[in-house]
Design an enzyme around this catalytic site. Structure first.
Site, PDB file in Angstrom:
ATOM      1  N   GLY A 151      -5.043  10.372  24.321  1.00 29.50           N
ATOM      2  CA  GLY A 151      -6.367  10.775  23.858  1.00 29.50           C
ATOM      3  C   GLY A 151      -7.331  10.903  25.012  1.00 29.50           C
ATOM      4  N   LYS A 152      -8.357  11.740  24.823  1.00 31.37           N
ATOM      5  CA  LYS A 152      -9.378  11.932  25.858  1.00 31.37           C
ATOM      6  C   LYS A 152     -10.668  12.342  25.175  1.00 31.37           C
ATOM      7  CE  LYS A 152      -9.294  15.575  28.541  1.00 31.37           C
ATOM      8  NZ  LYS A 152     -10.643  16.201  28.439  1.00 31.37           N
ATOM      9  N   GLY A 153     -11.748  11.679  25.566  1.00 32.05           N
ATOM     10  CA  GLY A 153     -13.049  12.004  25.008  1.00 32.05           C
ATOM     11  C   GLY A 153     -14.026  12.388  26.093  1.00 32.05           C
ATOM     12  N   ALA A 156     -13.968   8.816  28.426  1.00 35.65           N
ATOM     13  CA  ALA A 156     -12.810   7.953  28.661  1.00 35.65           C
ATOM     14  C   ALA A 156     -11.516   8.702  28.376  1.00 35.65           C
ATOM     15  CB  ALA A 156     -12.886   6.706  27.785  1.00 35.65           C
ATOM     16  N   ALA A 157     -10.434   8.158  28.905  1.00 34.30           N
ATOM     17  CA  ALA A 157      -9.088   8.628  28.583  1.00 34.30           C
ATOM     18  C   ALA A 157      -8.291   7.435  28.072  1.00 34.30           C
ATOM     19  CB  ALA A 157      -8.414   9.232  29.806  1.00 34.30           C
ATOM     20  N   ASP A 350     -22.083   7.002  16.157  1.00 35.45           N
ATOM     21  CA  ASP A 350     -21.247   8.134  16.569  1.00 35.45           C
ATOM     22  C   ASP A 350     -20.024   8.220  15.668  1.00 35.45           C
ATOM     23  OD1 ASP A 350     -20.501  10.351  18.040  1.00 35.45           O
ATOM     24  OD2 ASP A 350     -19.506   9.192  19.616  1.00 35.45           O
TER      25      ASP A 350
END
Length: 576
Positions: A151-153, A156-157, A350
């Site tokens: 995952g990646k936002g 952050a990863a 969020d």
């Protein structure tokens, strides 16, 4: 006006007047009831109604029953001492109406005591995570084997990982406590085959990107302290716990207690940024100069160790369509998670489908957990009100899913944004996705939280239960004063799913019947818990959350909303 009508009107006035004045401070009444009901001592003193009356009604402190008798006797005296028949009837009926309050107070006492007793039992039963690989290790990046990126936002990863210090037997036990055949099938549906098995990588490591926090552990922890909101008591080394964590808003960020619908951070530590798989291709700009000469990141950053989940809610919904029953339980889990945060003074700010992770219990029911607290607001007084005196004050994360009271706020002197019901509003919007519809506040549909009207909300599929549709409509009300809290909305779903037969009426008899049902429900949940496997599923977790949060006023509000919805549906049927 006939005498019969006058008596009826007097009864109504008597009850409404005293309910409005004497019982208006419902919170204080219930607090008094609790204090007296559970006071420890050699003798139990009977609580008298007059002890609950506000000070401005000192005249009525003699007791409601005595006051009713005085009014009634005064009515009889007036009967023989003159006055119009209408006034005599109203005065007498007013006294009779006051007398009815006594029984209502007694029913409230019993219902409140029942709720408090049940709550006390279930609050003692703490939620324990099935992951137990940590003892005194795991505070260094070298303690983990890191796999592929999952995952990646925007900040952050996330990588799959396993602990080097966990023995092979332990790894097998903690890899997936609810892993069964249906789980494997679901994972294959919603996750890429290239990803390693959860059995080999039961953990996930989140690496925050550090642009301007410096490279000292103290500076990093202060700057990224909001990420530690779901951290466990042993997540940080003892010496790191002494660091003052200011956070964005200059207050000590809270550590919420464990809950089945909120992510748990098992370890948090700072370390040098490594060159992980896909780093050069996925996020080269955030790497430090020693790894990428053009990178803008600092040498050290914060790492969080959590459980590895098969997928996010967004990924799951792209590939699968939950049944109406499972969809209702998924909405309920989000409300339980939001209520748990609100009770402890945390607003997520969020909430969206890719910030919710998902796995499956032994019955194949999706279990949801809320994650990613980087935009959260935490407050010691739990008011969740943020002074908004400047445009530089952050409102939160995803602008599309900001509640109307947040999105429309204009900065100014003494302006405050109230976040107490903002996350509940976001749950209402996400519910459309859960039931197979497009989120009405994303671009594809075009509604904006700043301007939409409630009548513009698209209809939900007809197979969605009517009470669930009612909850979603209420959560998406523009006015937060008319919007139920996450707790009340969750109670509505609990009562609709499991307690429908107990909702025969909204009067005192109905509340007594509801209290009896709560006692039976408590016994059933406790017996299932003692049985072992029956207490680990999503349904059992939800029932425990409900019973551990019982409040008479919240329960009564939920019942009122449900009856309101039924009346509305009945009126629509008659008009059709």
């Amino acid at each position: 006006m006939s005498v019969k009508h006058a008596i009826s009107r007097g009864l109504e006035l008597g009850r409404s007047f005293f309910q409005l004045g004497l019982l208006k401070s419902g919170g204080r009444v219930v607090a008094k009831l609790r204090a007296e009901r559970f006071r420890v001592g050699p003798s139990v003193r009977t609580v008298q109604p007059q002890a609950f009356l506000p000070s401005r009604y000192r005249y009525y402190r003699t007791s409601l029953r005595g006051l009713a008798a005085q009014l009634q006797s005064g009515g009889f005296r007036r009967r023989f001492s003159g006055g119009s028949p209408r006034n005599r009837a109203v005065f007498l009926a007013f006294g009779l109406g006051v007398g009815l309050i006594e029984q209502q107070l007694e029913d409230d006492r019993r219902s409140a005591a029942t709720c408090q007793e049940i709550q006390a039992v279930f609050r003692k039963k703490k939620f324990h995570s099935p992951l137990k690989p940590f003892t005194s290790s795991g505070y260094k990046l070298e303690d983990y084997i890191i796999g592929n990126q999952i995952g990646k936002g925007s900040n952050a990863a996330v990588y799959e990982a396993t602990a080097r210090f966990a023995q092979p037997k332990e790894r097998e036990e903690v890899s997936s406590p609810v892993q069964v055949k249906v789980d494997e099938e679901k994972i294959q549906e919603v996750r890429s085959p290239a990803c390693c098995s959860l059995r080999n990588f039961p953990l996930a490591i989140k690496m925050l990107w550090n642009f301007g926090a410096g490279s000292s552990s103290e500076a990093i922890l202060k700057s990224m302290s909001q990420e530690l909101v779901p951290a466990g008591p042993l997540a940080l080394k003892q010496e790191k716990e002494q660091i003052t964590l200011d956070g964005y808003f200059g207050i000590l960020p809270k550590r919420v207690s464990a809950h089945p619908n909120v992510i748990r951070v098992y370890r948090a530590f700072t370390a040098d940024v490594p060159l992980l798989p896909g780093a050069q291709e996925e996020y080269p700009d955030v790497l430090p100069a020693r790894l990428n000469p053009a990178g803008l990141g600092n040498n050290r950053t914060l790492f969080l160790v959590m459980k590895n989940y098969p997928c996010s809610l967004q990924q799951y919904l792209q590939e699968s369509a939950p049944s109406p029953r499972h969809g209702s339980l998924m909405v309920l889990q989000l409300l339980e998670g939001v209520d748990h945060l609100c009770r402890q003074g945390v607003a997520h700010r969020d909430l969206k489908s890719d910030n919710v992770l998902l796995e499956f219990d032994s019955d194949g029911c999706p279990r949801l957990v809320i994650t990613d607290f980087g935009c959260s607001l935490t407050q010691s007084d739990s008011s969740l009100q943020l002074p908004f005196n400047s445009m530089w004050v952050s409102r939160g994360g995803n602008a599309s899913l900001m509640a109307p009271e947040v999105a429309t706020a204009a900065p100014g002197v003494r302006v405050v944004i109230d976040y107490s019901k903002a996350d509940a509003w976001a749950v209402g919007a996400i519910s459309y996705e859960i039931f197979g519809q497009q989120n009405p506040f994303y671009r594809a549909v075009g509604l904006q939280s700043t301007t939409y009207q409630e009548k513009q909300l698209p209809p939900l599929p007809s197979e969605v239960p009517a009470d669930v549709q009612l909850v979603i409509r209420l959560l998406l009300r523009r006015n937060p004063d008319k919007r139920p809290s996450a707790r009340v909305a969750a109670n509505m779903l609990h009562l609709s799913i499991w307690g429908r037969r107990a909702l025969a009426s909204q009067d005192s008899a109905g509340m007594r019947k509801l209290a009896d049902w709560l006692l039976c429900q408590s016994a059933v949940v406790l017996l299932k818990g003692f049985g072992g496997s029956g207490g680990n599923g999503v349904k059992a977790e939800l029932q425990r959350s409900f019973l551990s949060s019982l409040e008479l006023e919240d329960l009564r509000a939920a019942v009122g909303f449900l009856f309101y919805g039924r009346e509305q549906r009945h009126a629509c049927i008659l008009s059709a």
